[in-house]
Design a protein around this motif. Structure first.
Motif, mmCIF file in Angstrom:
data_model
loop_
_atom_site.group_PDB
_atom_site.id
_atom_site.type_symbol
_atom_site.label_atom_id
_atom_site.label_comp_id
_atom_site.label_asym_id
_atom_site.label_seq_id
_atom_site.Cartn_x
_atom_site.Cartn_y
_atom_site.Cartn_z
ATOM 1 N N UNK A 111 0.856 -1.182 0.000
ATOM 2 C CA UNK A 111 0.000 0.000 0.000
ATOM 3 C C UNK A 111 0.894 1.234 0.000
ATOM 4 N N UNK A 112 0.589 2.155 -0.907
ATOM 5 C CA UNK A 112 1.443 3.322 -1.083
ATOM 6 C C UNK A 112 0.914 4.543 -0.333
ATOM 7 N N UNK A 113 1.856 5.346 0.130
ATOM 8 C CA UNK A 113 1.535 6.661 0.679
ATOM 9 C C UNK A 113 1.706 7.650 -0.466
ATOM 10 N N UNK A 114 0.710 8.525 -0.668
ATOM 11 C CA UNK A 114 0.800 9.463 -1.798
ATOM 12 C C UNK A 114 0.257 10.828 -1.400
ATOM 13 N N UNK A 115 0.639 11.832 -2.149
ATOM 14 C CA UNK A 115 0.104 13.173 -1.936
ATOM 15 C C UNK A 115 -1.386 13.187 -2.256
ATOM 16 N N UNK A 116 -2.172 13.773 -1.381
ATOM 17 C CA UNK A 116 -3.626 13.751 -1.594
ATOM 18 C C UNK A 116 -4.037 14.517 -2.836
ATOM 19 N N UNK A 117 -3.171 15.402 -3.342
ATOM 20 C CA UNK A 117 -3.524 16.145 -4.556
ATOM 21 C C UNK A 117 -3.728 15.201 -5.738
ATOM 22 N N UNK A 118 -3.076 14.024 -5.688
ATOM 23 C CA UNK A 118 -3.265 13.041 -6.759
ATOM 24 C C UNK A 118 -4.687 12.496 -6.767
ATOM 25 N N UNK A 119 -5.299 12.414 -5.594
ATOM 26 C CA UNK A 119 -6.659 11.880 -5.496
ATOM 27 C C UNK A 119 -7.697 12.896 -5.952
ATOM 28 N N UNK A 120 -7.266 14.154 -6.145
ATOM 29 C CA UNK A 120 -8.192 15.191 -6.611
ATOM 30 C C UNK A 120 -8.132 15.361 -8.124
ATOM 31 N N UNK A 121 -7.271 14.581 -8.773
ATOM 32 C CA UNK A 121 -7.171 14.672 -10.224
ATOM 33 C C UNK A 121 -8.504 14.250 -10.849
ATOM 34 N N UNK A 122 -9.083 15.077 -11.724
ATOM 35 C CA UNK A 122 -10.407 14.766 -12.286
ATOM 36 C C UNK A 122 -10.436 13.534 -13.175
ATOM 37 N N UNK A 123 -9.280 13.088 -13.663
ATOM 38 C CA UNK A 123 -9.230 11.947 -14.576
ATOM 39 C C UNK A 123 -9.008 10.635 -13.829
ATOM 40 N N UNK A 124 -7.950 10.587 -13.014
ATOM 41 C CA UNK A 124 -7.605 9.307 -12.388
ATOM 42 C C UNK A 124 -7.733 9.307 -10.867
#
Length: 398
Positions: A66-79
């Protein structure tokens, strides 16, 4: 082999992801060794060199992580939404405390699942891995699991932090060390941190002087002027320009390019002027820091810079950006001012940069962001560091 109840959807996602990653990694001639069976859940720790490091790291483990990622990636409208549903990552909000992410990592590890982290939290601007504080070792020890250290080489020249584009060229991954929970219990947090820092440490330019790998395309200088904004020849601020693989100063005519090996070299036109004082961004960065700090100290209370066409936005509870205003951002030694809003640096507990022209920070309990096509976010971050008294702390580097 460790038998853990991992949701079937994620097992499938991870398996498919590895197939896709294998194909994507071919363009970077990527090679890696694999993580041996640890017999217990582990935390994998790796240096951070590109925006796609997860792609490369996945190829080192057949067991789901399980990866830790910047939450801004989860706000991307495409993916963003598919990523959240299929991969179930652990989000960390840029410019805010990571306490909630730490708790979630601990919860998953204690449930028998593997977690992958890039402890730097951001990529190095100059190619040297950022050292980690003792808190990392304390967290690893408290987690009560195994530890895998992994180092990526070559990624700095695939994608510099200021650029949104990637170059084609080699990257390699290597499992440096595997440590059991029993071994870690016999160590202090400081010893664990020292171990991690040693294992994942990378010096891109020192390595490249020996390897001389070739990287092509990707407009390597694109965005560089927003970060390296002070000319190393004449000392002018905000007169740098960059396009394709070339950069220069409109004040003195200095001109250079980033060559196929990632080094800074003069162009034919630039050779008519003063030679480049640096052949790498690390030395340029360290010089700029000293010059900037000196100029700030000598300026006193007067306005230092005015950043034009900067957009201030707030992030709402649904992770969406809500624009507040666009205009000039005035920078002083101890504060940022935009219109009627004043942000004293000492009242900002957390601040971080993405690329060179997007910044996130918290103030008064509100989560803000700033962005702009010509925005030199590094200035704000360095002034914040100076006012917070952490400018000389290598673990708090921008």
């Amino acid at each position: 082999m460790l038998d853990v109840k991992i949701p079937a959807v994620y097992r499938l996602t991870y398996a498919i992801g590895r197939v896709i990653c294998r194909r994507l990694a071919k363009k970077y001639e990527f090679e890696t060794d694999g993580i041996p069976d640890m017999g217990e859940p582990y935390i994998m720790v790796c240096n951070h060199v590109t925006e796609s490091d997860q792609i490369f790291v996945m190829l080192a483990s057949t067991q789901p992580m399980y990866f830790v990622c910047g939450e801004h990636l989860l706000r991307n409208p495409i993916y963003g939404r598919p990523l959240k549903i299929l991969a179930d990552p652990i989000p960390v909000e840029k410019g805010k405390s990571s306490l909630s992410a730490v708790r979630e990592m601990m919860r998953r590890v204690r449930a028998g699942r593997n977690v992958m982290i890039f402890p730097e939290g951001r990529r190095s601007y100059h190619g040297r891995t950022l050292p980690q504080p003792e808190a990392l070792g304390k967290f690893i020890r408290q987690a009560g699991c195994g530890l895998v250290t992994y180092r990526l080489t070559g990624g700095f020249f695939v994608q510099a932090r200021w650029s949104r584009k990637k170059r084609r060229g080699p990257m390699k991954g290597h499992v440096v060390g595997t440590y059991s929970s029993e071994e870690l219990r016999a160590m202090t947090p400081a010893q664990i941190t020292e171990l991690i820092n040693g294992d994942i440490r990378s010096d891109a330019y020192a390595e490249q002087r020996k390897l001389m790998w070739t990287y092509r395309g990707g407009d390597p200088a694109e965005g560089m002027e927003k970060y390296l904004f002070k000319c190393p020849v004449c000392g002018a601020y905000d007169r740098m320009w960059a396009r394709d693989d070339e950069f220069g100063c409109s004040a003195c005519g200095m001109q250079g390019r980033i060559d196929e090996h990632g080094f800074l070299v003069p162009t034919a036109d630039g050779a008519k002027h003063t030679p480049l004082p640096f052949d790498n961004t690390y030395d340029w960065t360290r010089w700029m820091e000293k010059e900037f700090d000196r100029d700030v100290a000598q300026a006193g209370e007067e306005r230092l810079f005015t950043e034009q066409a900067v957009t201030l936005f707030e992030k709402d509870d649904n992770y969406k950006d809500v624009d507040l205003e666009t205009g000039d951002l005035e920078l002083y030694r101890d504060r940022m001012v935009m219109g009627d809003r004043v942000f004293p640096f000492k009242e900002i507990p957390n601040l971080t940069i993405i690329y060179s022209d997007v910044m996130f920070f918290t103030h008064g309990g509100v989560y803000y962001g700033m962005k702009g096509d010509l925005f030199h976010a590094w200035k704000c971050a360095r002034l914040w560091q100076l006012e917070q008294g952490i400018a000389d702390d290598p673990t708090r580097e921008i």
